[in-house]
Design a protein around this motif. Sequence first.
Motif, PDB file in Angstrom:
ATOM      1  N   LYS A  89       0.828  -1.200   0.000  1.00  0.00           N
ATOM      2  CA  LYS A  89       0.000   0.000   0.000  1.00  0.00           C
ATOM      3  C   LYS A  89       0.868   1.257   0.000  1.00  0.00           C
ATOM      4  CE  LYS A  89      -3.821   2.060   2.656  1.00  0.00           C
ATOM      5  NZ  LYS A  89      -4.624   1.919   3.911  1.00  0.00           N
ATOM      6  N   THR A  90       0.493   2.231  -0.819  1.00  0.00           N
ATOM      7  CA  THR A  90       1.211   3.502  -0.883  1.00  0.00           C
ATOM      8  C   THR A  90       0.654   4.477   0.150  1.00  0.00           C
ATOM      9  OG1 THR A  90      -0.283   4.544  -2.482  1.00  0.00           O
ATOM     10  CG2 THR A  90       1.470   3.144  -3.357  1.00  0.00           C
ATOM     11  N   TRP A  91       1.322   5.612   0.248  1.00  0.00           N
ATOM     12  CA  TRP A  91       0.913   6.637   1.206  1.00  0.00           C
ATOM     13  C   TRP A  91      -0.498   7.158   0.940  1.00  0.00           C
ATOM     14  CZ3 TRP A  91      -0.377  11.543  -0.581  1.00  0.00           C
ATOM     15  CH2 TRP A  91      -0.079  11.781  -1.923  1.00  0.00           C
ATOM     16  N   ASP A  92      -0.955   7.146  -0.333  1.00  0.00           N
ATOM     17  CA  ASP A  92      -2.266   7.709  -0.665  1.00  0.00           C
ATOM     18  C   ASP A  92      -3.346   6.646  -0.799  1.00  0.00           C
ATOM     19  OD1 ASP A  92      -1.419   6.548  -2.981  1.00  0.00           O
ATOM     20  OD2 ASP A  92      -1.814   8.269  -4.278  1.00  0.00           O
ATOM     21  N   GLY A  93      -3.075   5.417  -0.339  1.00  0.00           N
ATOM     22  CA  GLY A  93      -4.097   4.381  -0.327  1.00  0.00           C
ATOM     23  C   GLY A  93      -4.170   3.529  -1.576  1.00  0.00           C
ATOM     24  N   ASN A  94      -3.283   3.751  -2.543  1.00  0.00           N
ATOM     25  CA  ASN A  94      -3.218   2.879  -3.715  1.00  0.00           C
ATOM     26  C   ASN A  94      -2.436   1.605  -3.383  1.00  0.00           C
ATOM     27  OD1 ASN A  94      -4.690   4.608  -5.277  1.00  0.00           O
ATOM     28  ND2 ASN A  94      -2.991   5.298  -6.540  1.00  0.00           N
ATOM     29  N   PHE A  95      -2.466   0.646  -4.313  1.00  0.00           N
ATOM     30  CA  PHE A  95      -1.758  -0.605  -4.108  1.00  0.00           C
ATOM     31  C   PHE A  95      -0.921  -0.959  -5.330  1.00  0.00           C
ATOM     32  CE2 PHE A  95      -5.162  -0.900  -1.037  1.00  0.00           C
ATOM     33  CZ  PHE A  95      -4.569  -1.541   0.051  1.00  0.00           C
ATOM     34  N   LEU A  96       0.233  -1.574  -5.073  1.00  0.00           N
ATOM     35  CA  LEU A  96       1.098  -2.041  -6.153  1.00  0.00           C
ATOM     36  C   LEU A  96       0.345  -3.104  -6.953  1.00  0.00           C
ATOM     37  CD1 LEU A  96       4.086  -1.692  -7.161  1.00  0.00           C
ATOM     38  CD2 LEU A  96       4.577  -3.809  -5.906  1.00  0.00           C
ATOM     39  N   ARG A  97       0.311  -2.925  -8.272  1.00  0.00           N
ATOM     40  CA  ARG A  97      -0.513  -3.785  -9.124  1.00  0.00           C
ATOM     41  C   ARG A  97       0.300  -4.374 -10.279  1.00  0.00           C
ATOM     42  NH1 ARG A  97      -6.213  -2.118 -12.194  1.00  0.00           N
ATOM     43  NH2 ARG A  97      -5.668  -3.049 -14.184  1.00  0.00           N
ATOM     44  N   ALA A  98       0.143  -5.689 -10.474  1.00  0.00           N
ATOM     45  CA  ALA A  98       0.790  -6.395 -11.590  1.00  0.00           C
ATOM     46  C   ALA A  98      -0.213  -6.501 -12.736  1.00  0.00           C
ATOM     47  CB  ALA A  98       1.232  -7.781 -11.146  1.00  0.00           C
ATOM     48  N   ASN A  99       0.075  -5.838 -13.844  1.00  0.00           N
ATOM     49  CA  ASN A  99      -0.870  -5.790 -14.960  1.00  0.00           C
ATOM     50  C   ASN A  99      -0.602  -6.893 -15.978  1.00  0.00           C
ATOM     51  OD1 ASN A  99      -2.143  -3.286 -14.050  1.00  0.00           O
ATOM     52  ND2 ASN A  99      -0.193  -2.334 -14.573  1.00  0.00           N
ATOM     53  N   GLY A 100      -1.642  -7.242 -16.706  1.00  0.00           N
ATOM     54  CA  GLY A 100      -1.544  -8.200 -17.793  1.00  0.00           C
ATOM     55  C   GLY A 100      -2.235  -7.653 -19.028  1.00  0.00           C
ATOM     56  N   GLY A 101      -2.486  -8.520 -20.006  1.00  0.00           N
ATOM     57  CA  GLY A 101      -3.156  -8.090 -21.224  1.00  0.00           C
ATOM     58  C   GLY A 101      -2.179  -7.774 -22.336  1.00  0.00           C
ATOM     59  N   VAL A 102      -2.623  -6.939 -23.252  1.00  0.00           N
ATOM     60  CA  VAL A 102      -1.796  -6.579 -24.408  1.00  0.00           C
ATOM     61  C   VAL A 102      -0.902  -5.394 -24.047  1.00  0.00           C
ATOM     62  CG1 VAL A 102      -3.538  -7.407 -26.022  1.00  0.00           C
ATOM     63  CG2 VAL A 102      -3.585  -5.013 -25.300  1.00  0.00           C
ATOM     64  N   PRO A 103       0.205  -5.193 -24.796  1.00  0.00           N
ATOM     65  CA  PRO A 103       1.049  -4.010 -24.569  1.00  0.00           C
ATOM     66  C   PRO A 103       0.220  -2.738 -24.737  1.00  0.00           C
ATOM     67  CG  PRO A 103       2.146  -5.581 -26.006  1.00  0.00           C
ATOM     68  CD  PRO A 103       0.735  -6.077 -25.837  1.00  0.00           C
ATOM     69  N   PRO A 104       0.512  -1.693 -23.967  1.00  0.00           N
ATOM     70  CA  PRO A 104       1.641  -1.545 -23.032  1.00  0.00           C
ATOM     71  C   PRO A 104       1.373  -2.075 -21.631  1.00  0.00           C
ATOM     72  CG  PRO A 104       0.449   0.508 -23.150  1.00  0.00           C
ATOM     73  CD  PRO A 104      -0.244  -0.427 -24.120  1.00  0.00           C
ATOM     74  N   TRP A 105       0.178  -2.675 -21.407  1.00  0.00           N
ATOM     75  CA  TRP A 105      -0.129  -3.167 -20.069  1.00  0.00           C
ATOM     76  C   TRP A 105       0.676  -4.417 -19.704  1.00  0.00           C
ATOM     77  CZ3 TRP A 105      -2.411  -0.117 -16.810  1.00  0.00           C
ATOM     78  CH2 TRP A 105      -3.301   0.854 -17.258  1.00  0.00           C
ATOM     79  N   ARG A 106       0.916  -5.285 -20.688  1.00  0.00           N
ATOM     80  CA  ARG A 106       1.568  -6.560 -20.402  1.00  0.00           C
ATOM     81  C   ARG A 106       2.908  -6.361 -19.689  1.00  0.00           C
ATOM     82  NH1 ARG A 106       2.191  -9.775 -25.557  1.00  0.00           N
ATOM     83  NH2 ARG A 106      -0.071  -9.988 -25.275  1.00  0.00           N
TER      84      ARG A 106
END
Length: 342
Positions: A298-315
Amino acid sequence: MEYFMKTKYVRLKSLRNRYLVAGKDGESVKQSRNGNAIRACWIVEMVDGKPNLIRLRSCHGKYLTASDDRFLLGWTGNKVFQTSGTGDEPAVQWEPVSVSDLPSYIRLRSPCFGKFLRANGGAPPWRKSVTVDVQESAVTQVWILWCVDTLTDQGIDSDLCSSGHESDQSTGASSPTSSSSPLNLPFKSGILDLHNAKIIRLLSHHNKYLWAHEDGDLVIQGKHGSQKQAYWAVEHITPVKGGSLVRLKSSYQKYLTATEDNFLLGATGKKVKQTVPAKLDYSIEWELIRDGNKVRLKTWDGNFLRANGGVPPWRNSVTHDLPHLSKDKLLWGIEVFDVYDD
């Protein structure tokens, strides 16, 4: 037996040149050619009052266990599992038996069932399987032979030094260098023993590791956990309720940083980078929150580290994102490889 008395960590290699490995599911046991994987490393525990017996504990914190469950109906082999427990159960105890004409090999006998740990071959489902079995013909007798690779504490320290670990004088942390050659580190503690974790790897739900890109800027997901880019040094800040507040330093001596830059215009995710800030601030602080046998960061502003998938550029990309999005993408398996002395 002497192999196991001289070390805390072992790898067991069959005559098929495959290693005994703990399955990713935390239950199965099989053979693999990848001896550099943490799942090929086993912690050795001596059995109190029984100097001829040992226990072997996997990277999941579970014991190598013989059972009386048939591997296949009508055959002699029984299943081998990883199981939790106190270690007092007879099924988790093994007797190393030396081989007089092959001094570098041993057999592992289950006193509970009188059978031997066996590396099977042939067609599926036998291929790569591991069972406890009777000692049979001259052909199958070699299937119960295991070569023991040992690592003493000194060997571990030597591996760390030869891999280029450098001390951070300001924090006492230890980080891998920027070389891309494989690391061969045995684990030092259980997966979720975080209070004094020193070197860790983070595994996403895509079965890819959090990687520090060789450009010293990007953070991505990579398949190869044995590379130094997958290792992160932990700097502990202060405990928080339900978790730990830490900084994570990459092999390039830069911190995992939650930026305020959008990853893509119109999308919620924000960029995660490696940085060396002029001042240590909240952007490089992460709260590790336990969630079952995994963690969320969890980050200071309440977000979370996220591992993305799918097609580029998300992959293979990594962002920090809103907490209400797909929970699986926010979960990370954590593997502890070295710890600070308490």
